[in-house]
Structure formats: C-alpha cells, structure tokens
Design a protein around this motif. Structure first.
Motif, PDB file in Angstrom:
ATOM      1  N   VAL A  11      46.064  48.199  37.346  1.00  0.00           N
ATOM      2  CA  VAL A  11      47.501  48.085  37.586  1.00  0.00           C
ATOM      3  C   VAL A  11      47.818  46.740  38.236  1.00  0.00           C
ATOM      4  N   ALA A  12      46.962  46.344  39.184  1.00  0.00           N
ATOM      5  CA  ALA A  12      47.245  45.116  39.939  1.00  0.00           C
ATOM      6  C   ALA A  12      47.004  43.858  39.105  1.00  0.00           C
ATOM      7  N   THR A  13      46.031  43.912  38.192  1.00  0.00           N
ATOM      8  CA  THR A  13      45.612  42.676  37.515  1.00  0.00           C
ATOM      9  C   THR A  13      45.706  42.720  35.999  1.00  0.00           C
ATOM     10  N   GLN A  14      45.974  43.912  35.446  1.00  0.00           N
ATOM     11  CA  GLN A  14      45.980  44.102  33.990  1.00  0.00           C
ATOM     12  C   GLN A  14      44.598  43.949  33.365  1.00  0.00           C
ATOM     13  N   ARG A  15      43.551  43.947  34.188  1.00  0.00           N
ATOM     14  CA  ARG A  15      42.205  43.816  33.643  1.00  0.00           C
ATOM     15  C   ARG A  15      41.495  45.160  33.627  1.00  0.00           C
ATOM     16  N   VAL A  69      30.806  44.654  41.054  1.00  0.00           N
ATOM     17  CA  VAL A  69      32.047  45.299  40.605  1.00  0.00           C
ATOM     18  C   VAL A  69      32.064  46.762  41.042  1.00  0.00           C
ATOM     19  N   THR A 115      34.820  48.373  43.449  1.00  0.00           N
ATOM     20  CA  THR A 115      35.625  49.486  42.950  1.00  0.00           C
ATOM     21  C   THR A 115      35.520  50.696  43.877  1.00  0.00           C
ATOM     22  N   TYR A 154      37.126  46.063  35.270  1.00  0.00           N
ATOM     23  CA  TYR A 154      36.657  46.696  36.510  1.00  0.00           C
ATOM     24  C   TYR A 154      36.387  48.181  36.262  1.00  0.00           C
ATOM     25  N   THR A 210      39.537  55.920  40.051  1.00  0.00           N
ATOM     26  CA  THR A 210      40.743  55.583  40.826  1.00  0.00           C
ATOM     27  C   THR A 210      40.744  54.101  41.230  1.00  0.00           C
ATOM     28  N   GLY A 211      39.574  53.592  41.588  1.00  0.00           N
ATOM     29  CA  GLY A 211      39.500  52.169  41.953  1.00  0.00           C
ATOM     30  C   GLY A 211      39.721  51.272  40.746  1.00  0.00           C
ATOM     31  N   GLY A 212      39.099  51.634  39.629  1.00  0.00           N
ATOM     32  CA  GLY A 212      39.282  50.846  38.411  1.00  0.00           C
ATOM     33  C   GLY A 212      40.736  50.863  37.961  1.00  0.00           C
ATOM     34  N   THR A 248      38.069  49.851  46.600  1.00  0.00           N
ATOM     35  CA  THR A 248      39.483  49.964  46.206  1.00  0.00           C
ATOM     36  C   THR A 248      39.844  51.413  45.855  1.00  0.00           C
ATOM     37  N   GLY A 249      38.930  52.112  45.199  1.00  0.00           N
ATOM     38  CA  GLY A 249      39.191  53.513  44.862  1.00  0.00           C
ATOM     39  C   GLY A 249      39.214  54.383  46.108  1.00  0.00           C
ATOM     40  N   LEU A 294      40.765  39.585  44.467  1.00  0.00           N
ATOM     41  CA  LEU A 294      39.626  40.326  43.924  1.00  0.00           C
ATOM     42  C   LEU A 294      38.517  39.371  43.484  1.00  0.00           C
ATOM     43  N   THR A 324      43.383  51.348  39.903  1.00  0.00           N
ATOM     44  CA  THR A 324      44.150  50.563  40.882  1.00  0.00           C
ATOM     45  C   THR A 324      44.071  49.073  40.560  1.00  0.00           C
ATOM     46  N   MET A 325      42.856  48.610  40.228  1.00  0.00           N
ATOM     47  CA  MET A 325      42.687  47.184  39.939  1.00  0.00           C
ATOM     48  C   MET A 325      43.304  46.822  38.589  1.00  0.00           C
ATOM     49  N   ALA A 332      35.251  55.561  41.024  1.00  0.00           N
ATOM     50  CA  ALA A 332      35.201  54.486  40.028  1.00  0.00           C
ATOM     51  C   ALA A 332      36.474  54.506  39.176  1.00  0.00           C
ATOM     52  N   ARG A 357      52.378  38.884  41.349  1.00  0.00           N
ATOM     53  CA  ARG A 357      51.566  39.925  41.968  1.00  0.00           C
ATOM     54  C   ARG A 357      50.157  39.879  41.385  1.00  0.00           C
ATOM     55  N   GLN A 358      50.083  39.763  40.057  1.00  0.00           N
ATOM     56  CA  GLN A 358      48.774  39.698  39.402  1.00  0.00           C
ATOM     57  C   GLN A 358      47.961  38.523  39.893  1.00  0.00           C
TER      58      GLN A 358
END
Lengths: 199, 199
Positions: free
Chosen positions: A175-179, B161, B165, A182, A168-170, B168-169, B130, A172-173, A166, B122-123
């Motif tokens: 970094v990719a989306t600034q949200r 979610v 996650t 997650y 590492t995935g959170g 992705t994690g 996602l 990662t997301m 949770a 990218r975002q």
C-alpha cells in the motif's frame, strides 16, 4: 445488540451493507451519505432505520465487519484447505494475486482508518479477523506436520503467526510503495522456512 | 526544490519541523494550524513562510520526511551495527520495546494517513525509508555470513526482506489490536530462521 431478523430481513440488511460497502470502497467514507446508500440499494428511509437505528455510524460499523469477513472470503476455498504443500502454494499465489490486483490497499484498513472507529470496536473487528485467519493457518501447519510434509518439531502457532505477519507486513508495504515484491519474498520465505530443519 | 540554507537557517528550519511534528503527534494533522506551530516554535509569520513558502502543506511534507528519519534514528545505534548475533538480538529487543511503548502506532503511518499526502510523495518518502532500512538489515545479514555465524547459503536480500516484513506486519497488527505478541513472535522467528540450515 443486534435484533433477531427473519431470513428475508437478513437478506435485506445484507443487501444494504454490501451496497454501502461498494460505495465506500469507491468514494470513501466521507463522501457517502445515507441518501446515496438508499439510492444504490433501493431502500426507503424507514427501511434503512429499521435495520440501522443509529444511522450512518451503525451502518458503517456493519460495513467494517463485512469487509473483515471479505478478507477471509477472498482467500477461500484455499485458506480452508491447507492440507498439502501444493495447496499452501496455491493459497500463496492467490494471496499475492489478490493484493496485486488491489494495490491501493486493503478495504478493511482503509475503512477503519477513514471511519475513525472507536478504538475498542476497531480492535474487536480486526482482532476477530486475525484470530480466525490465524486459526486457518494453524490448522494448515498442523496438517503438514500430521502428514509428515514438515518436521514434527515445527511450532504450529509461531509458524502460523510468522506467515500471517508476512502477509500483513507485505500488504502494508504494498500500500505504501505499490511494490508487491516485499509480500512475495516474505511470504515465500515464511513458507519455505516451514521445511527447514529446526536446530 | 529546496533552497540552500545557511547552517543557522537549517537549524531554524529544523526547529520548526520538530515543533510541528510534536504538535501533529499530540493533536493530529487536522487540529494543528500554522499559528499553533508559530507559537511552539517561537517563529514569526514571515520566518515560517521563508522556510515553507507553500505554507502548511509544505511544512507537513517536511514533517513526514522527519518522521521517516525518526523510524531509523530510533533504531540506532543498533541498526547500524548488526555485526554479531548478540547485536541482532539487542536490536530485536530495542524494536519490540520501542513499538510496545508506542502502541498507538507509528507516527509516520498515522501522519501519512491523516495527511492524505499525494500518492507519489507518500510512496517516495516511505519507499526511501524502506530502502534505507533494508540496506542496514542486508549489511547485518552479510556480516553474519562473513563471520560464519550463519550459513553461506543464506540469501541476504530475501532474509532481510523477511525480517523487515516481520517488523512492519507486527507493527500493523499491534496498532490494530494493541497486541505485541505478533511482532515479538514474527521477528524472533525471522531471526531464528537465519540460523536454520537451508535444504
């Protein structure tokens, strides 16, 4: 193979690594040269090569190891004392706060991506980090079982892997989306699931 | 702003993007030039600039969008039909199989890292991906609720979610360590948690 250093030697080496890590965080691997590192750490060319005989590649590997250690350090003391539900929640808040403050991502993953570290070395550094991290989480889940805060039928390893994933995935997301949501949702759910009855 | 293309124009454009994606997957962004792309896609210089007026940057952005679409495509038809517990399990197996076969990582994340895509673009690409992915998962969780396979008190969004996650994690840790068990454990747990009673 690292040589055995005196306490003073270790301190100097550590100062160089930390100085280099700061530069790499700020400017990126490609933009940082040995001269920049010497300047911020006030070291001579011969000192630098004394501690890092292979030069920049050698030093960057040490920086990657340092950043891996930082991932754990930043979660202490919480991560090392997950003995009650309340302490787990404090750790959760700490993790979310830390990642929220560092939206551009984990220094370690940025660094290993930029470095183009040899696969084997990257795997070892990240693998060691995940092993240590998982170990802390497993101890924490076990402590909740022992104290009766969660059911005796919770699988310690599976639960700890789920919590780690949770994060590492959170991240990662994030970094990719600034949200951050997650990470927040997944980690909160992963912890809440510890208290749900197994069927 | 993309221009409106005829069906034939769209097919040609798509052929160029797919050819470029194949090269980028194999050799990396830095190693692929417009001449290589022209060679594998049998297109002239003027054709290439007709579809991608800004040249390589433009084309690579289209490749990134294509790779984002592929992440969903590779999970279909399973992802679009998560209406029973059995179908969820089939999707889970598909995801694990797909990542296990592609240990070096997600083409999309490798590409966006190599590209140094502008943060905003990218975002948007990853954010859109996602959102679509989460939407499929939410529909699937809702279907299980509707059919009574899971409790009516499951929070659809939070659960979706958590599942996303886990993927992705798990994929992030797979790329870093070459170990598939994080993904397998976290995803299996995330699904099993759907069936656990809420407290």
């Amino acid at each position: 193979m690292e040589r055995v250093l005196t306490a003073k030697g270790q301190a100097t080496r550590q100062r160089i690594v930390e100085g280099a890590a700061g530069l790499v965080r700020r400017d990126g691997v490609a933009a940082v040269g040995l001269d920049d590192i010497r300047a911020v750490t006030s070291t001579s060319k011969s000192q630098l090569f004394h501690y890092f005989p292979d030069g920049k590649a050698d030093l960057l590997l040490a920086v990657a190891r340092y950043e891996a250690d930082q991932v754990i350090e930043e979660q202490l003391p919480h991560l090392g004392d997950l003995t009650t539900w309340r302490k787990w929640q404090a750790w959760r808040r700490r993790v979310i706060q830390r990642y929220a403050a560092q939206r551009d991502g984990c220094s370690l993953s940025t660094l290993t991506a930029q470095l183009g570290l040899p696969t084997e070395e990257r795997q070892q550094i990240v693998g060691d980090l995940l092993d240590r991290w998982l170990d802390y989480l497993m101890k924490g889940v076990q402590a909740l079982k022992d104290s009766g805060e969660i059911g005796t039928d919770v699988d310690v390893r599976k639960s700890a892997v789920t919590i780690l994933t949770a994060v590492t995935g959170g991240a990662t997301m994030l970094v990719a989306t600034q949200r951050i949501d997650y990470l927040d949702t997944a980690l909160t759910e992963a912890l809440d699931n510890l208290r749900r009855p197994r069927s």
